[in-house]
Scaffold this motif. Structure first.
Motif, mmCIF file in Angstrom:
data_model
loop_
_atom_site.group_PDB
_atom_site.id
_atom_site.type_symbol
_atom_site.label_atom_id
_atom_site.label_comp_id
_atom_site.label_asym_id
_atom_site.label_seq_id
_atom_site.Cartn_x
_atom_site.Cartn_y
_atom_site.Cartn_z
ATOM 1 N N LYS A 1 2.202 10.750 -9.689
ATOM 2 C CA LYS A 1 3.409 9.964 -9.978
ATOM 3 C C LYS A 1 4.279 10.670 -11.003
ATOM 4 O O LYS A 1 5.482 10.484 -11.035
ATOM 5 C CB LYS A 1 3.012 8.571 -10.475
ATOM 6 C CG LYS A 1 2.402 7.766 -9.320
ATOM 7 C CD LYS A 1 2.628 6.303 -9.438
ATOM 8 C CE LYS A 1 2.250 5.635 -8.128
ATOM 9 N NZ LYS A 1 1.403 4.484 -8.319
ATOM 10 N N SER B 1 0.826 -1.203 0.000
ATOM 11 C CA SER B 1 0.000 0.000 0.000
ATOM 12 C C SER B 1 0.866 1.261 0.000
ATOM 13 O O SER B 1 0.465 2.300 -0.538
ATOM 14 C CB SER B 1 -0.926 -0.037 1.219
ATOM 15 O OG SER B 1 -1.533 1.203 1.421
ATOM 16 N N ASN C 1 9.322 1.615 -6.427
ATOM 17 C CA ASN C 1 8.310 0.692 -5.914
ATOM 18 C C ASN C 1 8.855 -0.716 -6.033
ATOM 19 O O ASN C 1 9.563 -1.029 -6.986
ATOM 20 C CB ASN C 1 7.020 0.816 -6.708
ATOM 21 C CG ASN C 1 6.284 2.104 -6.386
ATOM 22 O OD1 ASN C 1 6.578 2.750 -5.374
ATOM 23 N ND2 ASN C 1 5.354 2.492 -7.233
ATOM 24 N N ARG D 1 1.386 1.758 -3.598
ATOM 25 C CA ARG D 1 0.170 2.123 -4.347
ATOM 26 C C ARG D 1 -0.297 3.537 -4.060
ATOM 27 O O ARG D 1 -0.617 4.297 -4.961
ATOM 28 C CB ARG D 1 -0.955 1.135 -4.039
ATOM 29 C CG ARG D 1 -0.931 -0.134 -4.880
ATOM 30 C CD ARG D 1 -2.284 -0.826 -4.861
ATOM 31 N NE ARG D 1 -2.778 -1.047 -3.511
ATOM 32 C CZ ARG D 1 -2.324 -2.012 -2.704
ATOM 33 N NH1 ARG D 1 -1.374 -2.824 -3.110
ATOM 34 N NH2 ARG D 1 -2.818 -2.160 -1.497
ATOM 35 N N THR D 2 -0.390 3.903 -2.786
ATOM 36 C CA THR D 2 -0.965 5.214 -2.455
ATOM 37 C C THR D 2 -0.017 6.082 -1.640
ATOM 38 O O THR D 2 -0.414 7.090 -1.086
ATOM 39 C CB THR D 2 -2.284 5.062 -1.670
ATOM 40 O OG1 THR D 2 -1.998 4.439 -0.414
ATOM 41 C CG2 THR D 2 -3.293 4.220 -2.415
ATOM 42 N N THR E 1 8.284 -5.154 -4.663
ATOM 43 C CA THR E 1 7.555 -6.172 -3.919
ATOM 44 C C THR E 1 8.597 -6.953 -3.144
ATOM 45 O O THR E 1 9.407 -7.676 -3.722
ATOM 46 C CB THR E 1 6.774 -7.094 -4.877
ATOM 47 O OG1 THR E 1 5.857 -6.279 -5.621
ATOM 48 C CG2 THR E 1 5.992 -8.137 -4.101
#
Lengths: 220, 293
Positions: free
Chosen positions: B289, A48, A94, A51-52, A96
Motif C-alpha cells: 500500500k 475484498s 478504498n 482489502r487485497t 464501502t
C-alpha cells in the motif's frame, strides 16, 4: 452447461481469475461505455477488492482494461506506467459502497472530453463479471454478449421503437432490460444481442432521439 | 459435458475409446464449437502452459508482494536425492507455473488461477519424460477438463466456496485423469486414479497469507501434483479405490459446504492466522500500500 474450455482456461495474466481477469473486464466494459479511452479515471475499490486488490494486481488490471488490454495481455502488469504515457490520469480510493454489493466490486468514474460516466461492476468468480450500475441506474450486464446501451426519455413507445429499429437491422435480442431512477425522467435501456449490432442498427437507435448510445463488444 | 465420471467411463467403454476422446466427442456434440476449434484451443493452452513452466524455471521472478519466487529453479537445478527424476520435473513445473501466476505472468486457469500449476506440472512432466506428442497431451487436457466439469457441477471449483480441496484438490484429480490418459491407461484406471488422488486432498483448507495467491498456494500446487503422481502410479499398478469416484466428488462438495468460512479464502484461519502468517501479511500488505502507484 460447463464447457471443457471453461475448465481449461481462460488464458490470463495472474494471479487471480476474480481479482485480476474479472477486474480487467470491468475496465474494458467501462472504457467502451465511455466511448473510448478516458482522460481521467477515479477507481474506487470495495470489499475484498479494497482489502487485497493491490496484492492481486486488481488496480493494474482495471487500468489495463481502461487502456483496452485483454485479460491475457502481459502489459497489464505495467499498466499504471503505461496509463501515464497514454495520458490517462488515474486515482484510487478504498470505499464501502452503499447497498448490497458483491465483495469484489469497483466503481469507476471516467471523464472523456466534457462527459463523465460512473460504472459499477463486480467480479463474480472465474473471471466472470456483472456490471451493476451505470450513472446511478441499476443494470445487470454480463459482458458475455455484445451489448447496446442508451438513455431515453421515460415515455411510452420507446421500447417498441428500439426493438423494431433493431429488428429492421436483423439484430437479434438475447436479453433486454429497462430501468429508471424515477418515474417520468429518463430510463436506461440495455439490450444484449446475439451478434455485434451493425452501424445501421446503432444509427437507427440514435435517430430515436436518445442519448449516450453505446455498442459495447463482448468482454468475456 | 457429463454430470458424472461414471457416465463418461461407461460411454468410453461402450465406444472403445479413452476418456479424453469421449471428452472431445461430447464437447463438439454440445454444438458451441467444432472439434477442430476445441483441439486448437487446447493446443494453445498447452503452449501457454509450456511457456509458463519455462519462464518460471528461469528463477528470476518475484511475486507482487515479494513473498514467493525462485523455488522452481531451486528444485530444478539443485540435485537433491531425487534429482533428475520425473518427480523433480513435476514439482518444479508446478512451482514454476504458480510463481509466474503470482508475478502477474500469463497462465492457463486450470481449473482456476490458484490451482493452475498442478496440471501443467504433471502433464508436461510426463510429456518430457515419456516423449509424448502434442496430440496425446491435448487428449490429456481433454480428460482433465472432463473431470473438472463434473466437479464444477457436483461440488465446486472455488476456494471461497469449498476450500483448497476445490482448487488444488480438483486440479490434482484432473491431473490424475490426464496422466492415465497420456500413459495409455484404461478409462477404469483413470477413474481409480481420480478417486485415489482426490481422497488425499479431501478437507484441504484455503488459507492464503493476507488473502494473496502466494503462500501456501505456490507450494500446495507442488504437493497437489505429487498427490496426482501417487494416484496415477497406484491406479496403473492395479490398485482399486473402493468408493466410486462420483461419491468422492460429492463428499468434497459436502465438506466444502460445511467448512468454516475462516478456511475459505478469507485469510481468517489456518496458516494465514498463525503469528508469522499475520506478521508477514501485515508487513507485505503495508509495503504494497505504501508503494507509489
Amino acid at each position: 452447461m460447463v464447457s471443457l474450455l471453461d475448465i481449461i482456461g481462460p488464458v490470463m495474466v495472474g494471479p487471480s481469475s476474480s481479482h485480476t481477469a474479472g477486474a480487467c473486464r470491468i475496465g474494458l466494459f467501462a472504457r467502451a461505455l465511455a466511448g473510448g479511452q478516458p482522460g481521467s479515471a477515479r477507481v474506487e475499490l470495495h470489499g475484498s477488492f479494497a482489502r487485497t486488490g493491490v496484492g492481486h494486481g486488481t488496480d493494474r488490471a482495471i487500468v489495463g482494461g481502461l487502456l483496452g488490454f485483454q485479460p491475457d495481455d502481459e502489459r497489464l502488469r505495467a499498466s499504471l506506467e503505461l496509463a501515464r504515457e497514454a495520458g490517462l490520469d488515474v486515482s484510487f480510493a478504498n470505499t464501502t459502497l452503499r447497498g448490497e454489493h458483491h465483495p469484489n466490486t469497483a466503481r469507476l468514474t471516467l471523464t472523456r472530453g466534457d462527459r463523465t460516466i460512473a460504472v459499477t461492476g463486480s467480479s463474480i468468480g472465474a473471471g466472470r463479471i456483472s456490471i451493476t450500475g451505470i450513472d446511478g441506474y441499476p443494470v445487470e450486464i454480463t459482458g458475455a454478449l455484445p451489448t447496446l446501451v442508451f438513455v431515453a426519455p421515460d415515455v411510452p413507445g420507446i421500447v417498441a421503437a428500439a426493438t423494431s429499429a433493431l429488428a429492421g437491422e436483423s439484430a437479434n435480442i438475447a436479453t433486454m432490460r429497462v430501468s429508471r431512477r424515477r418515474k417520468g425522467g429518463e430510463a436506461i435501456h440495455v439490450y444484449e444481442l446475439d451478434s455485434a449490432p451493425s452501424d445501421g442498427a446503432v444509427e437507427a437507435i440514435r435517430a430515436l432521439g436518445v442519448r449516450m448510445v453505446r455498442a459495447v463488444p463482448r468482454v468475456a | 459435458m457429463f454430470d458424472s465420471v461414471r457416465e463418461a467411463v461407461d460411454r468410453a467403454a461402450r465406444e472403445g475409446v479413452s476418456l479424453g476422446e469421449v471428452a472431445l466427442r461430447a464437447e463438439s456434440e454440445a454444438g458451441l464449437r467444432s472439434r477442430v476449434e476445441v483441439e486448437a484451443a487446447l493446443a494453445r493452452a498447452l503452449q501457454v502452459m509450456r511457456g509458463a513452466i519455462d519462464r518460471g524455471r528461469q528463477g528470476d521472478l518475484r511475486s507482487v508482494s515479494g513473498l514467493v519466487g525462485g523455488d522452481a529453479a531451486l528444485v530444478a537445478r539443485s540435485p537433491g536425492p531425487l534429482g533428475g527424476t520425473l518427480f523433480t520435473d513435476v514439482l518444479s513445473g508446478a512451482l514454476a507455473v504458480q510463481e509466474v501466476n503470482a508475478a502477474m505472468g500469463v497462465i492457463v486457469a486450470a481449473p482456476t488461477a490458484g490451482g493452475a500449476g498442478v496440471l501443467p506440472g504433471v502433464l508436461l512432466g510426463l510429456g518430457t519424460r515419456c516423449r509424448l506428442d502434442d496430440a496425446t497431451l491435448v487428449r490429456g487436457l481433454a480428460a482433465a477438463g472432463l473431470v473438472g466439469a463434473v466437479v464444477a457441477v457436483r461440488a465446486s471449483l472455488s476456494g471461497a466456496e469449498g476450500g483448497c480441496q476445490a482448487e488444488t484438490g480438483a486440479a490434482a484429480a484432473m491431473a490424475a485423469a490426464a496422466g492415465v490418459e497420456v500413459l495409455g491407461g484404461s478409462p477404469e484406471e483413470a477413474e481409480h486414479a481420480i478417486g485415489l488422488t482426490m481422497q488425499g486432498t479431501l478437507g484441504l483448507v484455503c488459507d492464503p497469507l493476507g488473502g494473496l495467491v502466494e503462500v501456501p498456494c505456490v507450494y500446495r500446487n507442488a504437493t497437489g501434483a505429487a498427490m496426482a503422481l501417487a494416484g496415477i502410479e497406484m491406479a496403473l499398478s492395479g490398485v482399486r479405490f473402493p468408493i466410486p469416484v462420483d461419491e468422492v466428488i460429492d463428499t468434497m462438495g459436502e465438506i466444502g459446504r460445511r467448512m468454516d468460512v475462516r478456511y475459505r479464502e478469507t485469510a481468517g484461519g489456518g496458516l494465514a492466522a498463525t503469528p508469522t502468517g499475520r506478521r508477514l501479511a501485515r508487513e507485505r500488505l503495508v509495503a504494497l500500500k505504501g508503494k507509489p502507484s
